[in-house]
Design a protein around this motif. Structure first.
Motif, PDB file in Angstrom:
ATOM      1  N   GLN A  44      49.199  74.341   0.283  1.00 44.08           N
ATOM      2  CA  GLN A  44      50.354  73.718   0.645  1.00 44.08           C
ATOM      3  C   GLN A  44      50.862  74.339   1.906  1.00 44.08           C
ATOM      4  O   GLN A  44      51.082  75.437   1.934  1.00 44.08           O
ATOM      5  N   TYR A  96      58.460  68.186   0.851  1.00 48.48           N
ATOM      6  CA  TYR A  96      57.524  67.296   0.642  1.00 48.48           C
ATOM      7  C   TYR A  96      57.913  65.994   0.122  1.00 48.48           C
ATOM      8  O   TYR A  96      57.377  65.014   0.448  1.00 48.48           O
ATOM      9  N   TRP A 104      57.049  66.240   6.330  1.00 52.12           N
ATOM     10  CA  TRP A 104      55.945  66.298   5.119  1.00 52.12           C
ATOM     11  C   TRP A 104      54.882  67.413   5.450  1.00 52.12           C
ATOM     12  O   TRP A 104      55.036  68.099   6.526  1.00 52.12           O
ATOM     13  N   ARG A 135      55.515  75.475   2.239  1.00 48.85           N
ATOM     14  CA  ARG A 135      56.533  74.499   1.809  1.00 48.85           C
ATOM     15  C   ARG A 135      58.000  74.937   1.739  1.00 48.85           C
ATOM     16  O   ARG A 135      58.036  76.079   1.061  1.00 48.85           O
TER      17      ARG A 135
END
Length: 164
Positions: A44, A96, A104, A135
């Motif tokens: 991520q 997210y 995003w 993230r």
């Protein structure tokens, strides 16, 4: 708080930050950066910034950067939130589940260490720094990256790993 792995392009590491030394402050002729997870987990990434020696973010879409990946998470309603292009949009987001596209991230489609995110520059660059933002809304334990710098012929110039 945005979490970031900063690489000043040397092999000396201190925790999650790979620190610079004067003799290794620039990586020459870099055409692409490949980011993978260093452990079996989801890959991520919120944003990638690659600054050349004049301070231009050559990873950004606006400067000709192109992001590709081995695959992206496609759970119901999340396909658009998971795309590789989210990592070079010039915005350090990281949420997210946000309803705002600039927040995003890239989210891999499996937990395999073979999953990758590849950022290719418009031309070979001399890089002074590389920052990978993870993230921000959860899952900081997944921010364990293996980063490979490639030249124009896809030859490996350097590999960094922030796994402790």
């Amino acid at each position: 708080m945005t979490k970031r792995l900063a690489i000043a392009l040397t092999t000396a590491m201190t925790g999650a930050t790979m620190a610079a030394t004067p003799a290794h402050a620039t990586a020459f002729g870099i055409k692409a950066v490949v980011i993978q997870v260093a452990t079996t987990n989801w890959l991520q990434v919120a944003e990638v910034q690659a600054l050349n020696t004049i301070g231009t973010n050559v990873a950004a879409t606006t400067n000709g950067g192109v992001a590709t990946s081995s695959g992206q998470y496609s759970g119901t309603g999340y396909l658009v939130r998971s795309g590789a292009g989210n990592t070079i949009n010039g915005t350090i987001g990281g949420n997210y589940f946000s309803g705002t596209a600039s927040q995003w991230i890239f989210h891999s489609d499996s937990t395999s260490t073979s999953e990758f995110l590849k950022i290719t520059f418009a031309s070979a660059q001399n890089l002074q720094s590389l920052s990978v933002y993870g993230r921000t809304d959860c899952c900081a334990t997944r921010d364990v990256y293996k980063i490979t710098l490639l030249d124009a012929s896809n030859g490996v110039v350097a590999t960094f790993n922030n796994q402790s």
